[in-house]
Design a protein around this motif. Sequence first.
Motif, PDB file in Angstrom:
ATOM      1  N   VAL A 100       0.866  -1.174   0.000  1.00  0.00           N
ATOM      2  CA  VAL A 100       0.000   0.000   0.000  1.00  0.00           C
ATOM      3  C   VAL A 100       0.901   1.223   0.000  1.00  0.00           C
ATOM      4  N   SER A 101       0.535   2.221  -0.799  1.00  0.00           N
ATOM      5  CA  SER A 101       1.288   3.477  -0.769  1.00  0.00           C
ATOM      6  C   SER A 101       0.349   4.639  -1.072  1.00  0.00           C
ATOM      7  N   ASP A 102       0.712   5.803  -0.576  1.00  0.00           N
ATOM      8  CA  ASP A 102       0.013   7.025  -0.939  1.00  0.00           C
ATOM      9  C   ASP A 102       0.987   8.184  -0.839  1.00  0.00           C
ATOM     10  N   GLU A 103       0.496   9.371  -1.128  1.00  0.00           N
ATOM     11  CA  GLU A 103       1.350  10.549  -1.142  1.00  0.00           C
ATOM     12  C   GLU A 103       0.535  11.746  -0.647  1.00  0.00           C
ATOM     13  N   TYR A 104       1.149  12.546   0.199  1.00  0.00           N
ATOM     14  CA  TYR A 104       0.477  13.766   0.627  1.00  0.00           C
ATOM     15  C   TYR A 104       0.311  14.697  -0.570  1.00  0.00           C
ATOM     16  N   GLU A 105      -0.903  15.232  -0.726  1.00  0.00           N
ATOM     17  CA  GLU A 105      -1.152  16.237  -1.746  1.00  0.00           C
ATOM     18  C   GLU A 105      -1.056  17.627  -1.120  1.00  0.00           C
ATOM     19  N   LYS A 106      -1.667  17.753   0.083  1.00  0.00           N
ATOM     20  CA  LYS A 106      -1.692  19.023   0.802  1.00  0.00           C
ATOM     21  C   LYS A 106      -1.780  18.743   2.292  1.00  0.00           C
ATOM     22  N   ILE A 107      -1.058  19.511   3.067  1.00  0.00           N
ATOM     23  CA  ILE A 107      -1.183  19.433   4.518  1.00  0.00           C
ATOM     24  C   ILE A 107      -1.783  20.748   4.975  1.00  0.00           C
ATOM     25  N   ALA A 112      -5.149  16.520   6.357  1.00  0.00           N
ATOM     26  CA  ALA A 112      -4.276  16.358   5.190  1.00  0.00           C
ATOM     27  C   ALA A 112      -5.102  15.800   4.046  1.00  0.00           C
ATOM     28  N   ILE A 113      -4.694  16.108   2.838  1.00  0.00           N
ATOM     29  CA  ILE A 113      -5.303  15.547   1.634  1.00  0.00           C
ATOM     30  C   ILE A 113      -4.243  14.669   0.977  1.00  0.00           C
ATOM     31  N   PHE A 114      -4.652  13.457   0.622  1.00  0.00           N
ATOM     32  CA  PHE A 114      -3.738  12.494   0.027  1.00  0.00           C
ATOM     33  C   PHE A 114      -4.073  12.273  -1.440  1.00  0.00           C
ATOM     34  N   LYS A 115      -3.071  11.855  -2.195  1.00  0.00           N
ATOM     35  CA  LYS A 115      -3.268  11.477  -3.592  1.00  0.00           C
ATOM     36  C   LYS A 115      -2.439  10.231  -3.870  1.00  0.00           C
ATOM     37  N   SER A 116      -2.641   9.671  -5.023  1.00  0.00           N
ATOM     38  CA  SER A 116      -1.831   8.547  -5.513  1.00  0.00           C
ATOM     39  C   SER A 116      -1.858   7.328  -4.599  1.00  0.00           C
ATOM     40  N   PHE A 117      -3.015   7.026  -4.012  1.00  0.00           N
ATOM     41  CA  PHE A 117      -3.139   5.790  -3.233  1.00  0.00           C
ATOM     42  C   PHE A 117      -3.072   4.612  -4.194  1.00  0.00           C
ATOM     43  N   THR A 118      -2.223   3.642  -3.894  1.00  0.00           N
ATOM     44  CA  THR A 118      -2.109   2.428  -4.698  1.00  0.00           C
ATOM     45  C   THR A 118      -1.980   1.232  -3.767  1.00  0.00           C
ATOM     46  N   CYS A 119      -2.668   0.149  -4.105  1.00  0.00           N
ATOM     47  CA  CYS A 119      -2.481  -1.108  -3.364  1.00  0.00           C
ATOM     48  C   CYS A 119      -2.537  -2.275  -4.340  1.00  0.00           C
ATOM     49  N   LYS A 120      -1.882  -3.347  -3.939  1.00  0.00           N
ATOM     50  CA  LYS A 120      -1.830  -4.554  -4.763  1.00  0.00           C
ATOM     51  C   LYS A 120      -2.539  -5.690  -4.047  1.00  0.00           C
ATOM     52  N   PHE A 121      -3.483  -6.306  -4.748  1.00  0.00           N
ATOM     53  CA  PHE A 121      -4.193  -7.477  -4.255  1.00  0.00           C
ATOM     54  C   PHE A 121      -3.624  -8.722  -4.939  1.00  0.00           C
ATOM     55  N   THR A 122      -3.164  -9.671  -4.145  1.00  0.00           N
ATOM     56  CA  THR A 122      -2.631 -10.923  -4.671  1.00  0.00           C
ATOM     57  C   THR A 122      -3.586 -12.050  -4.277  1.00  0.00           C
ATOM     58  N   ALA A 123      -4.089 -12.771  -5.269  1.00  0.00           N
ATOM     59  CA  ALA A 123      -5.101 -13.803  -5.045  1.00  0.00           C
ATOM     60  C   ALA A 123      -4.564 -14.957  -4.213  1.00  0.00           C
ATOM     61  N   ARG A 124      -5.425 -15.481  -3.362  1.00  0.00           N
ATOM     62  CA  ARG A 124      -5.078 -16.627  -2.510  1.00  0.00           C
ATOM     63  C   ARG A 124      -5.070 -17.936  -3.299  1.00  0.00           C
TER      64      ARG A 124
END
Length: 130
Positions: A100-107, A112-124
């Motif tokens: 999981v990752s994200d990035e602050y857009e504005k504090i 705070a406002i975040f942007k660029s949230f990304t996560c990876k789902f790996t199937a069981r």
Amino acid sequence: MRFERGISIDGTYFDIPMVSLKRTADFLDKYAERTEDGILNRELIGVYYNYTLTVGSSSAFGDTDYDAFWNKMTEPVPFHNVSIPTASGSYDFVAYVSSVSDEYEKILEGRAIFKSFTCKFTAREPARRA
């Protein structure tokens, strides 16, 4: 279940501004061995559908709280029940979140406002078996 913008994790719907939902089909072998004459022998277990979710700015979230979404995605559990939108309804599978990752857009003062949230789902388990 009707999806307009979000996904469902462990039965909780998250109204999120999806920017991208990338799907990969990963082939997993029980074994793969090349003989001296160059021929590959393999036993395929199956094909796993894995997803990378990218979400827009936290300021564009609908009724979902960004912190609640972040906490769910970073929950230290082995697996989640995931339901994602498809062209013909939804695809339900069990997966673990591998990153999981994200990035602050504005504090701002008090938030705070975040942007660029990304996560990876790996199937069981495989979506398709050999």
